[in-house]
Enzyme design. Structure first.
Site, short mmCIF file in Angstrom:
data_model
loop_
_atom_site.label_atom_id
_atom_site.label_comp_id
_atom_site.label_asym_id
_atom_site.label_seq_id
_atom_site.Cartn_x
_atom_site.Cartn_y
_atom_site.Cartn_z
N HIS A 161 0.83 -1.22 0.00
CA HIS A 161 0.00 0.00 0.00
C HIS A 161 0.86 1.26 0.00
O HIS A 161 0.43 2.31 0.46
CB HIS A 161 -0.95 0.03 1.21
N SER A 288 14.54 20.87 -16.54
CA SER A 288 13.30 21.61 -16.78
C SER A 288 13.66 22.89 -17.52
O SER A 288 14.72 23.48 -17.30
CB SER A 288 12.64 21.94 -15.44
N LYS A 294 15.74 21.24 -11.39
CA LYS A 294 15.10 19.96 -11.70
C LYS A 294 16.01 18.97 -12.44
O LYS A 294 16.78 19.34 -13.30
CB LYS A 294 13.84 20.19 -12.56
N GLU A 301 10.04 7.54 -16.88
CA GLU A 301 8.66 8.00 -17.08
C GLU A 301 8.13 7.59 -18.45
O GLU A 301 6.98 7.16 -18.59
CB GLU A 301 8.59 9.52 -16.94
N TYR A 328 -8.67 -14.32 -45.76
CA TYR A 328 -7.97 -13.04 -45.76
C TYR A 328 -8.95 -11.90 -46.05
O TYR A 328 -9.82 -12.01 -46.91
CB TYR A 328 -6.85 -13.01 -46.82
N1 ARG Z 1 -0.38 -5.49 -48.12
C1 ARG Z 1 -1.19 -6.58 -47.83
C2 ARG Z 1 -1.26 -6.81 -46.30
O1 ARG Z 1 -0.50 -6.22 -45.64
C3 ARG Z 1 -0.64 -7.80 -48.46
C4 ARG Z 1 -1.68 -8.83 -48.80
C5 ARG Z 1 -2.60 -8.28 -49.82
N2 ARG Z 1 -3.50 -9.28 -50.28
C6 ARG Z 1 -4.56 -8.99 -50.97
N3 ARG Z 1 -5.31 -9.98 -51.32
N4 ARG Z 1 -4.91 -7.76 -51.22
O2 ARG Z 1 -2.07 -7.52 -45.81
#
Ligand code: ARG
Length: 472
Positions: A161, A288, A294, A301, A328
């Protein structure tokens, strides 16, 4: 206005014109993913060599591609390579330039997508980062152990504490952080294992109809287990769309940043005039602009402050992933800046904290003054009564009364007479006053993990031995 995208390989054929300048600027990633260039080239070398192995590329084509990639690498390294934002990213920039120079370059992307390519590049990049970070963390441990060892005899108050609680060796306090960092190290090593799996061959999401030799590529790029067996991802959709290996790294980094932040907070407190336990070298402080007297502990920090962005990066990545349908999605491009920033930030914090600890000196007088506050041995006094057969709760109550009495009489506990002691519990004997011998009190602490004299010596010895192989 339309951006110049005639050369943008990804759009050829299907598109009548390129994106607007605004769209091109919005979608590019070359401004930050250029730093994957070395790993992108490494991945392409592996892919091209494998394409040769399976007969897709001729010997001459492979030779030209490898030579071309090597030249591009040399130019990037020397700063001569011209990155083109209209080519979107590092993958397209390198491939387009290669194809401009070497006709066979047009075959390099056979059975490969930027989706598995970028997953590969990040894994290769992150492997190197983890290896370097591990060395840097070991150096930090070494700096902490060395400082603890140099002042092995120094005691300071331990706090709960933020109130004085019980005396501890300064080394014991530092070794607490050495333990935390040891666990951080274990987490990064563990994470390395999951990063170290090769995704190439997953294509856009569904692999390829060509007979790629994924094991060969994995071995070539050292994605292997302890027995040298290649490690490849087992599901093409997973391989191109998940980023959990990266999130894991960022989670471990966030926890490391929290540890560094706590350590910084201790340094900041210890360096105040109120505590005055340590002296931070001038080179790790700033002045400072207004107050001439200072000397501010800015490195500590900022290390404390920067933990905020490392934690933020983790939250950003988790949020980025959580709503993505398979597989993706372009959202994933947002992952790299968070990852780069995390690694850059924690590595810099670790390096600077190590440097700062290498030059910290102790104000032994202030430490000793603070550590010899006898009230911090009140628990030892209760233990004394316990040894005389008094139940702990009763002993705790008696000592509480004694502390209040000392406060009322404006004396320290050690200044009270035996008669005063006995007023609170008749079990007190002459030897009770010996409880306040601080060195003796530290010797009494013999259990494992405690800040006892022998225990701390043992721990320091163990860590010095463990870390002997690393040097700053
Ligand atoms: N620049 C893209 C990324 O960072 C690479 C992959 C792109 N793929 C695509 N199907 N557009 O993810």
């Amino acid at each position: 206005m339309r951006a110049k995208t005639a050369a943008a390989v990804s759009r050829s054929g299907r598109f009548s014109h390129g994106p607007s300048t605004d769209v091109a600027q919005f979608t590019e990633s070359i401004s930050f993913d250029w730093r994957l260039w070395k790993h992108d080239i490494m991945g392409s070398i592996a892919h091209a060599t494998m394409l040769r192995e399976i007969g897709v590329l001729s010997k001459e084509e492979t030779r030209d591609i490898l030579k071309g990639l090597e030249n591009i690498g040399t130019e990037i390294e020397s700063g001569k390579f011209k990155w083109k934002p209209e080519l979107e990213d590092v993958h397209m920039n390198i491939e387009a330039e290669l194809t401009r120079r070497v006709p066979a370059g047009a075959k390099l992307h056979t059975a490969r997508s930027r989706n598995d390519q970028v997953a590969l590049d990040i894994r290769l990049w992150l492997r190197d980062e983890i290896v370097d970070l591990i060395t840097e963390l070991q150096n930090l441990q070494l700096a902490l152990v060395r400082l603890g060892d140099r002042y092995a005899h120094v005691l300071i108050p331990g706090y709960t504490h933020l109130q004085r609680a019980q005396p501890v060796f300064f080394a014991h306090h530092l070794l607490a952080y050495v333990e935390m960092i040891e666990r951080d190290l274990a987490r990064f090593r563990d994470c390395f294992d999951r990063v170290n799996v090769c995704p190439l061959g997953s294509g856009a999401l569904a692999g390829s109809t060509l007979p790629l030799d994924r094991e060969w590529v994995a071995t070539f790029l050292h994605f292997t287990d302890v027995n040298g067996k290649p490690r490849i991802t087992q599901n093409s959709m997973d391989a191109v769309s998940d980023r959990d290996f990266m999130i894991e790294f960022c989670a471990h980094a966030a926890l490391l940043a929290v540890h560094l932040s706590r350590l910084s907070e201790d340094v900041i407190l210890w360096a105040t005039t109120e505590f005055d336990f340590i002296h931070i070298a001038d080179s790790f402080t700033t002045g400072s602009s207004l107050m001439p007297q200072k000397k501010n502990p800015d490195v500590a920090e900022l290390t404390r402050g920067k933990s905020a962005r490392v934690i933020g990066n983790l939250v950003s990545l988790l949020t980025l992933l959580k709503g993505l349908p398979m597989t993706y999605n372009r959202d994933l491009q947002e992952d790299k800046e968070r990852l780069f920033d995390t690694s850059d930030t924690v590595r810099r914090c670790v390096r600077l904290t190590t440097g700062m600890f290498g030059q910290i000196t102790l104000n032994e007088q202030s430490c000793s003054r603070a550590a010899s506050d006898p009230s911090m041995l009140a628990t030892d006094l209760a233990d004394y009564l316990v040894r005389k057969g008094v139940p702990f709760r009763q002993a705790h109550h008696a000592i509480g009364g004694l502390v209040a009495h000392a406060e009322d009489s404006q004396k320290t506990l050690a200044q009270l007479s035996l008669a005063e002691f006995q007023r609170f519990d008749t079990h007190f004997d002459k030897d009770a006053l010996k409880t306040f011998d601080l060195q003796e009190a530290m010797r009494r602490r013999t259990i494992a993990g405690s800040p006892g004299t022998k225990e701390v010596q043992k721990q320091l010895k163990k860590w010095k031995k463990t870390l002997a192989k690393y040097s700053l």
